[in-house]
Design a protein around this motif. Structure first.
Motif, PDB file in Angstrom:
ATOM      1  N   GLU A  20       0.944  -7.332 -13.801  1.00  0.00           N
ATOM      2  CA  GLU A  20       2.388  -7.300 -13.559  1.00  0.00           C
ATOM      3  C   GLU A  20       2.942  -5.916 -13.878  1.00  0.00           C
ATOM      4  OE1 GLU A  20       5.101  -7.893 -11.906  1.00  0.00           O
ATOM      5  OE2 GLU A  20       4.691 -10.041 -12.209  1.00  0.00           O
ATOM      6  N   PHE A  21       4.050  -5.582 -13.226  1.00  0.00           N
ATOM      7  CA  PHE A  21       4.723  -4.328 -13.534  1.00  0.00           C
ATOM      8  C   PHE A  21       5.175  -4.330 -14.993  1.00  0.00           C
ATOM      9  CE2 PHE A  21       5.440  -4.597  -8.903  1.00  0.00           C
ATOM     10  CZ  PHE A  21       4.919  -3.362  -8.535  1.00  0.00           C
ATOM     11  N   GLY A  22       5.172  -3.136 -15.588  1.00  0.00           N
ATOM     12  CA  GLY A  22       5.752  -2.991 -16.909  1.00  0.00           C
ATOM     13  C   GLY A  22       7.260  -3.126 -16.827  1.00  0.00           C
ATOM     14  N   SER A  23       7.866  -3.268 -17.962  1.00  0.00           N
ATOM     15  CA  SER A  23       9.320  -3.430 -17.999  1.00  0.00           C
ATOM     16  C   SER A  23      10.022  -2.167 -17.525  1.00  0.00           C
ATOM     17  CB  SER A  23       9.780  -3.761 -19.420  1.00  0.00           C
ATOM     18  OG  SER A  23      11.191  -3.804 -19.473  1.00  0.00           O
ATOM     19  N   GLY A  24      10.970  -2.331 -16.620  1.00  0.00           N
ATOM     20  CA  GLY A  24      11.784  -1.207 -16.178  1.00  0.00           C
ATOM     21  C   GLY A  24      12.739  -0.715 -17.237  1.00  0.00           C
TER      22      GLY A  24
ATOM     23  N   GLN B 221      -1.655   3.390 -15.375  1.00  0.00           N
ATOM     24  CA  GLN B 221      -0.717   4.384 -14.854  1.00  0.00           C
ATOM     25  C   GLN B 221       0.506   4.539 -15.764  1.00  0.00           C
ATOM     26  OE1 GLN B 221      -2.758   2.844 -12.330  1.00  0.00           O
ATOM     27  NE2 GLN B 221      -3.591   4.904 -12.521  1.00  0.00           N
ATOM     28  N   SER B 222       0.247   4.836 -17.008  1.00  0.00           N
ATOM     29  CA  SER B 222       1.301   5.105 -18.001  1.00  0.00           C
ATOM     30  C   SER B 222       2.220   3.919 -18.249  1.00  0.00           C
ATOM     31  CB  SER B 222       2.140   6.323 -17.561  1.00  0.00           C
ATOM     32  OG  SER B 222       1.337   7.463 -17.358  1.00  0.00           O
ATOM     33  N   GLY B 223       1.738   2.712 -17.953  1.00  0.00           N
ATOM     34  CA  GLY B 223       2.554   1.528 -18.188  1.00  0.00           C
ATOM     35  C   GLY B 223       3.385   1.101 -16.998  1.00  0.00           C
ATOM     36  N   ILE B 224       3.142   1.694 -15.820  1.00  0.00           N
ATOM     37  CA  ILE B 224       3.804   1.190 -14.612  1.00  0.00           C
ATOM     38  C   ILE B 224       3.398  -0.263 -14.388  1.00  0.00           C
ATOM     39  CG2 ILE B 224       3.832   1.350 -12.088  1.00  0.00           C
ATOM     40  CD1 ILE B 224       3.807   4.360 -12.373  1.00  0.00           C
TER      41      ILE B 224
ATOM     42  N   HIS C  93       0.831  -1.203   0.000  1.00  0.00           N
ATOM     43  CA  HIS C  93       0.000   0.000   0.000  1.00  0.00           C
ATOM     44  C   HIS C  93       0.870   1.259   0.000  1.00  0.00           C
ATOM     45  CE1 HIS C  93      -3.058  -2.865   0.655  1.00  0.00           C
ATOM     46  NE2 HIS C  93      -3.090  -2.851   1.975  1.00  0.00           N
ATOM     47  N   PHE C  94       1.904   1.266   0.821  1.00  0.00           N
ATOM     48  CA  PHE C  94       2.747   2.451   0.992  1.00  0.00           C
ATOM     49  C   PHE C  94       3.525   2.767  -0.279  1.00  0.00           C
ATOM     50  CE2 PHE C  94       6.801   4.383   2.343  1.00  0.00           C
ATOM     51  CZ  PHE C  94       6.315   5.525   2.972  1.00  0.00           C
ATOM     52  N   LEU C  95       4.175   1.751  -0.843  1.00  0.00           N
ATOM     53  CA  LEU C  95       5.041   1.991  -2.004  1.00  0.00           C
ATOM     54  C   LEU C  95       4.254   2.274  -3.281  1.00  0.00           C
ATOM     55  CD1 LEU C  95       7.738  -0.733  -1.271  1.00  0.00           C
ATOM     56  CD2 LEU C  95       8.052   1.748  -1.135  1.00  0.00           C
ATOM     57  N   SER C  96       3.003   1.838  -3.338  1.00  0.00           N
ATOM     58  CA  SER C  96       2.175   2.104  -4.521  1.00  0.00           C
ATOM     59  C   SER C  96       1.232   3.288  -4.309  1.00  0.00           C
ATOM     60  CB  SER C  96       1.342   0.870  -4.877  1.00  0.00           C
ATOM     61  OG  SER C  96       0.307   0.668  -3.929  1.00  0.00           O
ATOM     62  N   LEU C  97       1.321   3.935  -3.144  1.00  0.00           N
ATOM     63  CA  LEU C  97       0.416   5.036  -2.785  1.00  0.00           C
ATOM     64  C   LEU C  97      -1.042   4.581  -2.820  1.00  0.00           C
ATOM     65  CD1 LEU C  97       2.106   7.970  -4.769  1.00  0.00           C
ATOM     66  CD2 LEU C  97       2.513   7.237  -2.397  1.00  0.00           C
TER      67      LEU C  97
END
Length: 243
Positions: free
Chosen positions: A152-156, A221-224, A25-29
């Motif tokens: 899943e997270f987008g590619s860093g 969220q813009s591909g996050i 929750h904290f790190l993803s706001l």
């Protein structure tokens, strides 16, 4: 019970189980709750009445499935027993009886063929090696026409928000995770796996190669993060799922 990479992942997440929900929750706001909601909107149930949630963790996705799809049952499978124990506490507090937590590996699912209507996995596919084995198992246990929903997270490797997100991945995320959880390895691992993860079209290609059809994906969220949806072929072929 598990070997090699799977054992390392289980041990690492077991160490941070007590901080896992708070840090999510904290790190993803707080966006992680919205992302899970969007994931479950793509869940589709059918004749088996069962959904399989892989990398189920503390069972928040399983609980969201039951909230949106109250007529079905959910099997929540995860390598990390301390995470499942924390999730079990949530089920007991809320009187939830239609979620079954099970320890297991996504590359060797303890289920018969064609036994579930839908499979979800949130922020877990990048922790599985090799992914091809997990895809094969998902395809095996899905009923014909069944659906896989991956969050899943987008590619860093992609620059997001003019590179600010990439700075967050490399510095803020591992530092914050280490300070709060006191586990430097776990959040360094998280940042490393996101940065190395395939782009959305590459992951879609992996799903097609594994035999899935109607493959699509949707950036949030813009591909996050990305929502990926794929289906096991039924009698007829069709167009990609409407993401």
């Amino acid at each position: 019970m598990f070997e090699g990479h799977s054992r390392r992942v289980a041990s690492m997440f077991g160490r941070i189980a007590g901080w896992y929900d708070f840090l999510n929750h904290f790190l993803s706001l707080g966006l992680d709750m919205y992302w899970r909601y969007r994931l479950v909107r793509f869940v589709r149930t059918g004749d088996t009445g069962r959904v399989l949630d892989l990398a189920a963790g503390t069972l928040d996705v399983a609980r969201e499935i039951r909230r949106q799809k109250p007529d079905g049952a959910v099997l929540g499978l995860d390598l990390t027993l301390p995470m499942l124990r924390r999730g079990l506490g949530k089920l007991q507090r809320h009187g939830e009886t239609q979620i079954l937590p099970v320890g297991g590996d996504a590359t060797t699912l303890p289920l018969p063929e064609r036994s579930v209507d839908c499979i979800t996995i949130a922020f877990g596919i990048r922790n599985i090696q090799p992914r091809s084995d997990a895809y094969a198992e998902m395809h095996r246990v899905l009923a014909p026409g069944g659906r896989v929903c991956i969050l899943e997270f987008g590619s860093g490797r992609n620059r997001i928000w003019k590179g600010l997100y990439n700075v967050y991945l490399k510095t803020i995320l591992p530092l914050t995770g280490r300070l709060i959880s006191r586990d430097a390895e776990a959040y360094a691992y998280l940042a490393e796996t996101i940065q190395a993860f395939p782009e959305a079209r590459e992951l879609a290609g992996e799903l097609l190669e594994a035999g899935f059809t109607r493959v699509g994906y949707l950036p949030l969220q813009s591909g996050i993060v990305y929502l990926h949806v794929a289906e096991k072929a039924a009698e007829e072929k069709g167009t990609p799922p409407d993401c």
